[in-house]
Enzyme design. Structure first.
Site, PDB file in Angstrom:
ATOM      1  N   SER A  91      41.648  34.669  13.336  1.00  0.00           N
ATOM      2  CA  SER A  91      42.953  34.262  13.864  1.00  0.00           C
ATOM      3  C   SER A  91      43.511  33.172  12.969  1.00  0.00           C
ATOM      4  O   SER A  91      42.767  32.346  12.439  1.00  0.00           O
ATOM      5  CB  SER A  91      42.828  33.762  15.307  1.00  0.00           C
ATOM      6  OG  SER A  91      41.963  32.641  15.372  1.00  0.00           O
ATOM      7  N   HIS A 105      51.824  33.906  12.557  1.00  0.00           N
ATOM      8  CA  HIS A 105      50.579  34.013  13.313  1.00  0.00           C
ATOM      9  C   HIS A 105      50.021  35.408  13.115  1.00  0.00           C
ATOM     10  O   HIS A 105      50.770  36.389  13.027  1.00  0.00           O
ATOM     11  CB  HIS A 105      50.840  33.760  14.804  1.00  0.00           C
ATOM     12  CG  HIS A 105      49.781  34.328  15.703  1.00  0.00           C
ATOM     13  ND1 HIS A 105      49.953  35.510  16.405  1.00  0.00           N
ATOM     14  CD2 HIS A 105      48.537  33.887  16.013  1.00  0.00           C
ATOM     15  CE1 HIS A 105      48.861  35.769  17.107  1.00  0.00           C
ATOM     16  NE2 HIS A 105      47.988  34.798  16.882  1.00  0.00           N
ATOM     17  N   HIS A 144      59.264  43.524   9.199  1.00  0.00           N
ATOM     18  CA  HIS A 144      59.075  44.727  10.001  1.00  0.00           C
ATOM     19  C   HIS A 144      58.847  45.970   9.144  1.00  0.00           C
ATOM     20  O   HIS A 144      58.177  46.914   9.593  1.00  0.00           O
ATOM     21  CB  HIS A 144      60.250  44.905  10.956  1.00  0.00           C
ATOM     22  CG  HIS A 144      60.149  44.034  12.163  1.00  0.00           C
ATOM     23  ND1 HIS A 144      59.469  44.412  13.297  1.00  0.00           N
ATOM     24  CD2 HIS A 144      60.603  42.784  12.407  1.00  0.00           C
ATOM     25  CE1 HIS A 144      59.518  43.449  14.197  1.00  0.00           C
ATOM     26  NE2 HIS A 144      60.207  42.438  13.672  1.00  0.00           N
TER      27      HIS A 144
END
Length: 307
Positions: A91, A105, A144
Site C-alpha cells: 500500500s 494512492h 483513466h
C-alpha cells in the site's frame, strides 16, 4: 495457490516504486524500517520525507497472520468469521509538495482464510486512485487511460465495473463529495481462478507508475504561491477524513493490531481544517469542487471543454 510468488512480486513492486520515485524526486531517499507483529508476521515500511518533489511518500509491504479474521475483512464474507488468516499486500500514498501535483494512492493485497479440514478461501483486492488539488482534464484522462489499458486484457467489462466501484468507494458520505477523480477499486475477487486473478493484481500494481509519474513530471515545476498551498492543506483534510472514517485498509490494520506507524503513514505531514469554506465561483478552486470532483466518464471528456 502460490503464496510465495505473490510475496516475491509484492516485495519487488515495493522496490521498483520506491526506486522510481527517488529518481523523480532527486533529493530525498526512502528510509526502510522492518517490523514484526507480535501475533504473527510483519513487514517493511519505507518513507521518504521532505524531498524536492514529495513532501511525504510512504510505500508499505506487510505480510501478517492471525487466529481470527478482523470484522473489516469479514464484512462481505460473514461465513468466514473465526477463521485463521494471512494477509499480504503493498500500500502506498504519495503527498507532493506542489499543490498542482495530485496526491496518489494505490494498494494490492491477498487474503487467505483457513480452517482445519477445509480448503483455504482466498481473495485479492486493490486498485489506485488520484486526488488532485487543482483539476487538469489531461491528467484525469491519462490516469483513466492507463487504468483501462491495465484492465482490457481481462475483459471489456472490467474497467467500467472497477471504475464505478472506485467512484462509489472513495466518496465522503458526510461531505457529499468524492475524494478525487477516481481510478480503480476491486475487492473479494477470486472467481477468475488464482492464476488469472494474480495476473490482474500484477497488471494493476505495474500500471501505477505509468499512470502517476507522467502527471508528476508534467506539474512538479509549475509555480505556486501561498493561496495554492493553503488550498492544498485544506483539501488534504478530506483525505484524512476518508482514511480515518471509511478506509477498509486502515480499519483492518487497526482491528488486527497492526503497526500503527505503518497504518497511518498514509496521512499527510501538514493539514488544516477551516470552517465553511466555499470557493469563489470562476476560480480554479471552484472548478475542482464543481467539476473535477464529480463522477465522470473521463475517457469521453474533451479537454478543450473542461474548466
Amino acid at each position: 495457490m502460490d503464496i510465495q510468488a505473490v510475496e516475491m512480486f509484492l516485495r519487488d513492486l515495493q522496490s521498483r516504486i520506491c526506486s522510481t520515485l527517488e529518481q523523480v524526486d532527486t533529493e530525498a531517499a526512502f528510509i526502510e524500517e522492518a517490523w514484526e507483529r507480535p501475533e504473527g508476521g510483519g513487514g517493511a515500511t519505507r518513507v521518504l520525507s521532505e524531498g524536492a518533489v514529495f513532501e511525504k511518500a510512504g510505500v508499505n509491504f506487510s505480510h501478517v497472520m492471525g487466529d481470527n479474521l478482523p470484522g473489516s475483512a469479514t464484512a462481505a464474507r460473514p461465513q468466514l468469521a473465526g477463521r485463521s488468516f494471512q494477509a499480504m499486500g503493498v500500500s502506498l500514498v504519495i503527498h507532493p509538495n506542489n499543490p498542482y501535483v495530485p496526491t496518489s494512492h494505490a494498494n494490492i493485497r491477498l487474503f487467505v482464510a483457513e480452517k482445519p479440514g477445509e480448503d483455504p478461501v482466498w481473495w485479492m483486492g486493490g486498485g489506485f486512485d488520484l486526488t488532485p488539488y487543482y483539476g487538469f482534464a489531461e491528467d484525469a484522462i491519462h490516469w483513466h487511460r492507463v487504468a483501462k489499458a491495465a484492465c482490457d486484457p481481462f475483459g471489456e467489462d472490467v474497467y467500467p465495473k472497477y471504475k464505478a466501484w472506485c467512484d462509489d468507494y472513495f466518496f465522503l458520505k458526510h461531505r457529499g463529495e468524492s475524494r478525487g477523480i477516481g481510478g480503480l477499486f476491486f475487492d473479494d475477487l477470486n472467481d477468475w481462478g488464482f492464476e488469472s486473478t494474480f495476473a490482474f493484481m500484477q497488471a494493476i500494481g505495474n500500471a501505477y507508475l505509468d499512470a502517476y509519474v507522467p502527471i508528476v513530471e508534467r506539474r512538479m515545476h509549475q509555480p505556486f504561491g501561498e493561496r495554492e498551498r493553503q488550498w492544498q492543506l485544506y483539501r488534504r483534510g478530506r483525505y484524512v477524513e476518508f482514511n480515518l472514517v471509511y478506509d477498509r485498509g486502515t480499519l483492518f490494520g487497526l482491528q488486527s493490531n497492526g503497526r500503527t506507524e505503518s497504518i497511518l503513514m498514509s496521512l499527510p505531514p501538514l493539514v488544516r481544517w477551516d470552517y465553511g469554506v466555499v470557493p469563489e465561483q470562476g476560480t480554479p478552486e471552484a472548478a475542482l469542487t464543481d467539476y473535477y470532483l464529480k463522477h465522470r466518464d473521463w475517457l469521453a471528456v474533451d479537454p478543450a471543454e473542461a474548466p
